[in-house]
Write a protein that holds these residues in place. Structure first.
Motif, PDB file in Angstrom:
ATOM      1  N   VAL A 135     -50.229 -22.641 -22.011  1.00  0.00           N
ATOM      2  CA  VAL A 135     -48.763 -22.722 -22.022  1.00  0.00           C
ATOM      3  C   VAL A 135     -48.188 -22.357 -20.650  1.00  0.00           C
ATOM      4  O   VAL A 135     -47.085 -21.817 -20.553  1.00  0.00           O
ATOM      5  N   GLY A 136     -48.931 -22.658 -19.596  1.00  0.00           N
ATOM      6  CA  GLY A 136     -48.421 -22.405 -18.257  1.00  0.00           C
ATOM      7  C   GLY A 136     -47.169 -23.226 -17.984  1.00  0.00           C
ATOM      8  O   GLY A 136     -47.060 -24.375 -18.405  1.00  0.00           O
ATOM      9  N   GLY A 137     -46.202 -22.631 -17.306  1.00  0.00           N
ATOM     10  CA  GLY A 137     -44.951 -23.320 -17.005  1.00  0.00           C
ATOM     11  C   GLY A 137     -43.996 -23.403 -18.176  1.00  0.00           C
ATOM     12  O   GLY A 137     -43.027 -24.159 -18.131  1.00  0.00           O
ATOM     13  N   ASP A 164     -48.925 -27.058 -17.019  1.00  0.00           N
ATOM     14  CA  ASP A 164     -50.060 -27.143 -17.939  1.00  0.00           C
ATOM     15  C   ASP A 164     -50.104 -28.476 -18.670  1.00  0.00           C
ATOM     16  O   ASP A 164     -50.710 -28.578 -19.742  1.00  0.00           O
ATOM     17  N   GLY A 165     -49.461 -29.508 -18.110  1.00  0.00           N
ATOM     18  CA  GLY A 165     -49.608 -30.840 -18.661  1.00  0.00           C
ATOM     19  C   GLY A 165     -48.566 -31.267 -19.667  1.00  0.00           C
ATOM     20  O   GLY A 165     -48.669 -32.357 -20.237  1.00  0.00           O
ATOM     21  N   TYR A 166     -47.552 -30.418 -19.918  1.00  0.00           N
ATOM     22  CA  TYR A 166     -46.477 -30.803 -20.825  1.00  0.00           C
ATOM     23  C   TYR A 166     -45.342 -31.455 -20.038  1.00  0.00           C
ATOM     24  O   TYR A 166     -45.026 -31.031 -18.921  1.00  0.00           O
ATOM     25  N   ARG A 209     -53.706 -32.942 -21.862  1.00  0.00           N
ATOM     26  CA  ARG A 209     -53.000 -32.065 -20.919  1.00  0.00           C
ATOM     27  C   ARG A 209     -53.850 -31.812 -19.684  1.00  0.00           C
ATOM     28  O   ARG A 209     -53.351 -31.831 -18.559  1.00  0.00           O
ATOM     29  N   GLU A 210     -55.146 -31.548 -19.921  1.00  0.00           N
ATOM     30  CA  GLU A 210     -56.037 -31.284 -18.788  1.00  0.00           C
ATOM     31  C   GLU A 210     -56.129 -32.499 -17.878  1.00  0.00           C
ATOM     32  O   GLU A 210     -56.128 -32.364 -16.648  1.00  0.00           O
ATOM     33  N   ARG A 260     -54.730 -35.343 -12.794  1.00  0.00           N
ATOM     34  CA  ARG A 260     -54.073 -36.449 -12.079  1.00  0.00           C
ATOM     35  C   ARG A 260     -53.028 -35.921 -11.117  1.00  0.00           C
ATOM     36  O   ARG A 260     -52.889 -36.396  -9.994  1.00  0.00           O
ATOM     37  N   ARG A 261     -52.263 -34.930 -11.595  1.00  0.00           N
ATOM     38  CA  ARG A 261     -51.204 -34.384 -10.746  1.00  0.00           C
ATOM     39  C   ARG A 261     -51.802 -33.679  -9.526  1.00  0.00           C
ATOM     40  O   ARG A 261     -51.309 -33.802  -8.405  1.00  0.00           O
TER      41      ARG A 261
END
Length: 414
Positions: A182-184, A206-208, A403-404, A409-410
């Motif tokens: 739940v980072g960010g 964290d991909g959300y 999410r990973e 990609r980012r």
């Protein structure tokens, strides 16, 4: 050579009509084009209309013009002019509902926070600017005191109870931790009984997708690695809060023990057989569900009622139930049993009986239908009362690998 006419050459009545269709920024800019347009742009009815549209203001302090009143509000809430009216109306609907139906919850709702308080919490958390619809909402009402029951609604089945509070800024600050998966994100709601928490994504760390509201769910280990999956409950704060208000407005949630229970009634899930009406409302429970292995848990509330116009000779008692349970693959299971939740309710003119039960599916969708066998109290004749088909679908979800992959990609694009 003829001089081309311009706006200033038009009759005052036409200019006033044109100005009545302008938004606040265009009307304001017209003030600086000429002395005549300056005077006409200050027409009170234009600014009164804009005050109603953007700030929901139908009155102003004595001695203050409507234009001054608009500017007064703009200086305070101008950053939210695109969403203030909608969110304020939404909160008014929520407040009205709880004041009438659940006064104990109503008393826990807090007054709005200041810009300074929001800025302070943003700075301490350090994730950047909160979404504007979130900030606007907290300017109007700063969540509620952390208590139970919570204004986001409740749910109860044997062995499990949840009631979610909308967190205030200080509790968000205290509850914020850089937890795995739940980072960010910041906590948004909390159930004091189960610890169930909804999060709001501020960044895509964290991909959300930013502004997504979700329940994080721990998956079973896959290839020796455990991921945090998520059930999505909203794609923006505005949409998420509006959905709650709409359910409350429609009386979708039954009030039990002075709190709204989040069963959602499908108008089509209602059927009448021989004076007896059966209706069904359902609720998906993310906190008991899993994505891997798939187990999507639902609870449902059935209400059986007999018309007050029914003759006394129609009085009867429920003896058995029969269910046909179908998942999204078409697999069908039939279940028979005595009574309902250990009860054998008697139906007589004007009577009603409600009960709660639950089921789970390994597919994202499933449905149930069936009938209840009734015995007439006078003649002992048996008859069947139909239960309409009712549908159960899990919330959208995000799996940890997605999410990973998004994070990877980012990172590769940086």
């Amino acid at each position: 050579m003829a001089v081309r006419p311009n706006l200033c050459d038009l009759p005052a009545e036409i200019i006033t009509l044109i100005f009545s269709h302008l938004d606040y920024s265009d009307l304001w800019n017209c003030k600086f084009l000429s002395k005549r347009l300056y005077d006409l742009s200050k027409e009170e009815k234009h600014w009164q209309k804009l005050c109603r549209k953007y700030w929901l203001q139908s009155s102003r302090p004595y001695g203050r013009s409507w234009e001054e009143h608009f500017i007064h509000w703009f200086r305070d809430m101008g950053a939210y002019i695109h969403c203030y009216a909608h969110i304020k109306k939404t909160w008014d609907r929520i407040i009205s509902y709880f004041k009438i139906n659940c006064p104990l919850i109503y008393q826990t709702i807090k007054e709005g926070a200041s810009e300074e308080e929001l800025n302070r919490v943003e700075e301490i958390i350090g994730l950047g600017k909160f979404p504007s619809d979130f900030r606007c909402s907290y300017r109007i009402h700063n969540g509620q005191r952390l208590t139970s029951p919570g204004l986001m609604g409740s749910m109860s089945i044997p062995g499990h109870y949840r009631s979610e509070s909308l967190l205030d800024l200080d509790t968000i600050l205290v509850g914020f931790r850089e937890r795995e998966g739940v980072g960010g994100c910041i906590p948004l709601t909390l159930c004091l009984h189960s610890g169930l928490t909804q999060y709001l994504a501020i960044t895509n760390t964290d991909g959300y997708e930013p502004n997504t509201i979700f329940y994080p769910i721990q998956s079973e280990p896959t290839n020796g690695q455990r991921y945090v999956d998520a059930f999505v409950s909203g794609t923006s704060f505005k949409e998420w809060l509006t959905t709650l208000a709409e359910h409350l407005d429609n009386d979708d949630f039954p009030i039990m023990q002075d709190q709204p229970f989040r069963f959602v009634h499908d108008p089509e899930a209602e059927e009448t057989t021989n004076y007896i009406t059966v209706s069904v409302a359902t609720c998906f429970l993310p906190e008991i569900s899993k994505i891997r292995p798939p187990k999507f848990f639902h609870t449902y509330r059935i209400t059986m009622s007999m018309s007050p116009d029914a003759p006394q000779s129609e009085a009867c008692q429920l003896e058995t139930r029969h269910w046909i349970i179908t998942d999204d693959n078409g697999s069908e299971e039939q279940v028979d049993g005595p009574g309902v939740v250990g009860e054998y309710p008697v139906m007589y003119p004007g009577a009603n009986f409600s009960w709660v039960s639950s089921t789970s599916f390994s597919t994202t969708y499933g449905n149930m239908k069936g009938y209840f066998r009734m015995r007439n109290l006078q003649t002992s004749e048996r008859s069947e009362v139909k239960c309409p088909v009712f549908h159960m679908k899990c919330q959208p979800y995000i799996i940890g690998e997605e999410r990973e992959a998004s994070k990877m990609r980012r990172a590769s694009n940086v």
